[in-house]
Every structure is written in C-alpha cells, then in structure tokens.
Design an enzyme around this catalytic site. Structure first.
Site, PDB file in Angstrom:
ATOM      1  N   GLU A  54     -37.781  -9.951 -60.602  1.00 49.66           N
ATOM      2  CA  GLU A  54     -38.878  -9.289 -61.319  1.00 49.66           C
ATOM      3  C   GLU A  54     -38.375  -8.368 -62.433  1.00 49.66           C
ATOM      4  O   GLU A  54     -38.840  -7.245 -62.600  1.00 49.66           O
ATOM      5  CB  GLU A  54     -39.749  -8.489 -60.334  1.00 49.66           C
ATOM      6  CG  GLU A  54     -40.369  -9.305 -59.216  1.00 49.66           C
ATOM      7  CD  GLU A  54     -41.357 -10.355 -59.734  1.00 49.66           C
ATOM      8  OE1 GLU A  54     -41.990 -10.118 -60.779  1.00 49.66           O
ATOM      9  OE2 GLU A  54     -41.486 -11.412 -59.074  1.00 49.66           O
ATOM     10  N   LYS A 111     -35.895 -25.107 -63.609  1.00 50.17           N
ATOM     11  CA  LYS A 111     -35.969 -24.089 -62.561  1.00 50.17           C
ATOM     12  C   LYS A 111     -35.430 -24.741 -61.290  1.00 50.17           C
ATOM     13  O   LYS A 111     -36.122 -25.529 -60.635  1.00 50.17           O
ATOM     14  CB  LYS A 111     -37.417 -23.644 -62.358  1.00 50.17           C
ATOM     15  CG  LYS A 111     -37.565 -22.526 -61.322  1.00 50.17           C
ATOM     16  CD  LYS A 111     -37.093 -21.185 -61.874  1.00 50.17           C
ATOM     17  CE  LYS A 111     -37.374 -20.070 -60.888  1.00 50.17           C
ATOM     18  NZ  LYS A 111     -36.982 -18.749 -61.420  1.00 50.17           N
TER      19      LYS A 111
END
Length: 246
Positions: A12, A37
C-alpha cells in the site's frame, strides 16, 4: 531494458500507480506495453485487480496475471490457504520473457515488498532476475518507497538485498508525496538516494490515482514528476515542480 520489475519497501505504498505512470508515459511515446502481476491477493475471481487499475489509469495495454488468491495475505500464505498453486520465479520469468517477444516494455509489479514469499520454499521476486538471466533476458528494478520517517531503513534494506543478489537497482520513486511534507520527508529527498545507492527518479503526489484521476491527468502528472529515465521531464536532484517543492 524491455523488462522492468516494480517492487516496493512494503504494501500500500503506491506500486500500482507508479506502474501505471510508467506505463502511461511509455504508451504516450508509442511503445507497446504489457503489465504482469505474478500474484494478485485479496481479490475475488470476478473483481478488478491491480492490472485493471493500471489499464484504467494508463490506457489500453496487454495484461497478464499468473495467480489470484482471495485473501489479502502474502502470496505464499494466500496460496496455501486457498489450496491454489503458488507462483514460482521461473513462471514469472517465462511469462515476462514471452511478453517481451512482442512488447517494447514489460512491467512486472510485485506484491508487497521485495522479499515477500511466493511459495512454501521461500521464493521471492528477488529471484526473478536470475531466472530471467537463465532465459537470456536482462531486467531493471524500480523501487517504490515512502516519503516519511522510517523509509530510510526499509529502503536501505531492500537495496542491500538486491546488491547481495547482484541485481542492479535502476532507481527510486516515492509512491505518494504528501501535500504538506514534514521535516523528515523533506530531508529524505536527499537521503534516500544515499542509503539506496541509486538515484531518486521522481515522486508522485498523494492521490494521483484517486477517484478523480483519469488517463489524461495521470500522464500529465507522470510527465512532470518522473525523470527522463522513466519517460518524464523531471531532472532533480531535488524535485523542482510546485507539487514537490512545497
């Protein structure tokens, strides 16, 4: 280099928006871009993941996802708990190499920090460069970090882990530069490149990927806040734009 690994000093902290910003500038320059990803966690099969966010912010590009796990945990733990197969560095390297055949830039966005475990054997993103070398491919590593107190330690540790593996670090990007930076953040602009042994290549303002952000606004921000090595115009050594010099 065609293949770039985007990793971070934690979770984050802005890896996805930095990935989108680099992809946006490459697309604007007419390059063919793919985003990989390796392991998406905390997302159900029918929900949008990080690659979808990159497309929203950067534009149409090729996306690939090797593993998806519903719980928001480290990939190894999420895979084990879900009963789904984990993702190995070799799989990541093979997919990145495949994408590199017909793309000018392949961005590989890691999960969490550099040494987050992907499987029960303790494999991490840090092993992907060696796996790529075995396939005849080189890669660069871009490290996304934070601005405030504590970032020097996590940045130095990540850079040291890369050096221990013989992996060169292209540079650093601050994923979310605060609108009102405190003393630590302002000092860290000069200190981060020193502890990392790599240049600061920009800082994206906090909120760059917010609800009001779109492809035009992100590309404009990316161009002014990222260095030429990433397709922008920011020259450094300290940020000169109004956003970053408050």
């Amino acid at each position: 280099m065609t293949i770039m690994l985007v990793t971070g000093t934690g979770t984050e902290i802005g890896k996805t928006v930095v990935t989108a910003a680099v992809a946006s500038l490459a697309l604007g320059a007419g390059r063919r871009v793919a985003v990989l990803k390796p392991a998406q966690t905390g997302v159900a099969p029918d929900e949008s993941g990080d690659v979808d966010e990159v497309v929203r912010l950067a534009g149409e590009l090729t996306t690939s996802e090797l593993g998806r796990y519903p719980e928001p945990l480290a990939p190894a733990t999420a895979a084990a708990r879900s009963g789904l197969p984990p993702v190995s560095p070799e799989q990541v390297a093979e997919e990145a190499a495949r994408l590199a055949l017909d793309h000018d830039l392949v961005l590989v966005e890691g999960a969490g920090g550099l040494l987050v475990r992907y499987d029960e054997q303790g494999s991490t993103l840090a092993e992907v460069p060696a796996a790529l070398t075995a396939l005849g491919h080189a890669c660069s590593v871009l490290l996304v970090t934070t601005a405030g107190l504590g970032t020097l330690n996590t940045t130095a540790l990540t850079a040291e882990a890369l050096r221990a593996r013989g992996v060169p670090l292209l540079g650093l990007v601050i994923g979310a530069w605060p609108a009102e930076p405190d003393l630590a953040a302002r000092c860290n602009l000069a200190d981060l490149p020193v502890v990392a042994g790599a240049p600061l290549l920009g800082a994206l303002p906090a909120g760059s990927a917010g609800d009001g952000a779109d492809r035009v606004s992100l590309r404009t921000t990316a161009r002014s806040c990222l260095a030429p090595a990433l397709g922008g115009v920011w020259e450094g050594p300290l940020p000169a734009s109004p956003v970053l010099s408050r």
